[in-house]
Scaffold this motif. Structure first.
Motif, mmCIF file in Angstrom:
data_model
loop_
_atom_site.group_PDB
_atom_site.id
_atom_site.type_symbol
_atom_site.label_atom_id
_atom_site.label_comp_id
_atom_site.label_asym_id
_atom_site.label_seq_id
_atom_site.Cartn_x
_atom_site.Cartn_y
_atom_site.Cartn_z
ATOM 1 N N VAL A 93 5.247 4.890 2.068
ATOM 2 C CA VAL A 93 5.631 6.237 2.486
ATOM 3 C C VAL A 93 6.184 6.221 3.902
ATOM 4 N N CYS A 94 5.519 5.490 4.790
ATOM 5 C CA CYS A 94 5.941 5.419 6.193
ATOM 6 C C CYS A 94 7.337 4.830 6.326
ATOM 7 N N ARG A 107 0.828 -1.202 0.000
ATOM 8 C CA ARG A 107 0.000 0.000 0.000
ATOM 9 C C ARG A 107 0.869 1.262 0.000
ATOM 10 N N ASP A 108 0.322 2.317 -0.595
ATOM 11 C CA ASP A 108 1.061 3.583 -0.674
ATOM 12 C C ASP A 108 1.439 4.094 0.716
ATOM 13 N N GLY A 109 0.494 4.037 1.660
ATOM 14 C CA GLY A 109 0.749 4.542 3.002
ATOM 15 C C GLY A 109 1.887 3.809 3.697
ATOM 16 N N ASP A 110 1.938 2.482 3.543
ATOM 17 C CA ASP A 110 3.011 1.690 4.158
ATOM 18 C C ASP A 110 4.358 2.049 3.551
ATOM 19 N N GLU A 148 10.084 7.063 4.947
ATOM 20 C CA GLU A 148 10.427 8.137 5.872
ATOM 21 C C GLU A 148 11.287 7.625 7.021
#
Length: 299
Positions: free
Chosen positions: A243-244, A238-241, A247
């Motif tokens: 990105v996290c 997933r995109d959110g995973d 970072e």
């Protein structure tokens, strides 16, 4: 029988990726065990994330001392994290556990003629346990891990994904993502406990994404981005995973670049070796180094 990851011959990318993904979840450290370490008080009685990080840095110094490959270090870290996540060990036993994980990884990844004797490993690292202690601990580790040694590591995914991206780029574009630099970044991440809780495939893709975003050649970066987008879909990330984790990796590498970062302590590793061992070591073995410097991007 020791488990392995892939077959003896090369296979297409899709086949190799599926083989790694099929085994990835089964070889992950137990999340509940990692959280116990993360929340443990640093009182010398319980295993903590900080103690684990110190041990991994010692394993990296030991890997560099012997000139062993990156795969040996990544596998040793995987074995250590998997064992610590299922067993409540006392801090005083950590050095024996760590050295045994390293020894198992060496026997699995290096040529037989390069495998050091247990007694030499103990002397070199100045540990006070005996060969008998080490052999008993090795057996315990193997039994608790069900003799499944060769886990799919972030290094396996990084090399496989990097090769797939490179295959889709032009000759000039292939100079953008340096595998040596990416592997050095991965070693730095291995030394941080937070990445023990992250899937190897996700960490590998996050490092590739982070490295691609730091480039300034828009023509090739766009091609790399498209290739990485395709890999993300194949990995079902997933995109959110992504990105996290990207970072987290960026923060880790930024801290690593500062003088405040705690790096392997070469002073602790005051090597004591026998004359026989000294004659067997290559000249490069005497060069004790800190964490490897992450190479600059090849332009």
């Amino acid at each position: 029988m020791i488990d392995t990851v892939t077959g003896s011959g090369p296979a297409p990318f899709a086949v190799q990726l599926k083989a790694l993904l099929d085994k990835e979840a089964r070889y992950q450290p137990k999340l509940s065990g990692l959280r116990l370490m993360e929340g443990a008080s640093d009182n010398g009685l319980r295993m903590t994330a900080r103690l684990r990080e110190f041990e991994v840095k010692d394993l990296l110094s030991l890997t560099r001392f012997f000139g062993f490959c990156s795969e040996t270090f990544s596998l040793a870290v995987s074995l250590l994290d998997r064992f610590l996540s299922i067993m409540k060990i006392q801090p005083k036993h950590l050095s024996c556990v760590g050295l045994c994980c390293f020894y198992i990884a060496v026997k699995s990844s290096e040529e037989e003629r390069n495998v050091p004797l247990p007694n030499d490993l103990i002397r070199i690292t100045q540990n006070r346990f005996t060969v008998s202690d080490m052999m008993r601990m090795e057996r315990i580790i193997m039994e608790k891990l069900y003799w499944k040694v060769k886990a799919p590591t972030s290094l396996h995914f990084l090399r496989l994904l990097h090769g797939q991206v490179q295959s889709q780029l032009s000759t000039d574009g292939r100079k953008i993502l340096s595998l040596d630099r990416l592997e050095a970044q991965l070693k730095a991440c291995h030394c941080s406990f937070v990445f023990s809780k992250i899937k190897p495939s996700l960490l590998a893709l996050a490092l590739l994404r982070l490295e691609a975003e730091e480039q300034h050649d828009q023509q090739h970066v766009e091609a790399i981005g498209e290739a990485l987008q395709g890999l993300q879909q194949q990995l079902n990330i997933r995109d959110g995973d992504l990105v996290c984790v990207r970072e987290l990796a960026g923060k880790c590498l930024a801290e690593y670049a500062t003088t405040k970062c705690s790096k392997p302590n070469s002073q602790r590793l005051r090597w004591i070796i026998s004359g026989r061992t000294q004659r067997q070591l290559k000249p490069s073995y005497y060069k004790i180094a800190h964490l490897p410097t992450i190479p600059e991007t090849v332009c």
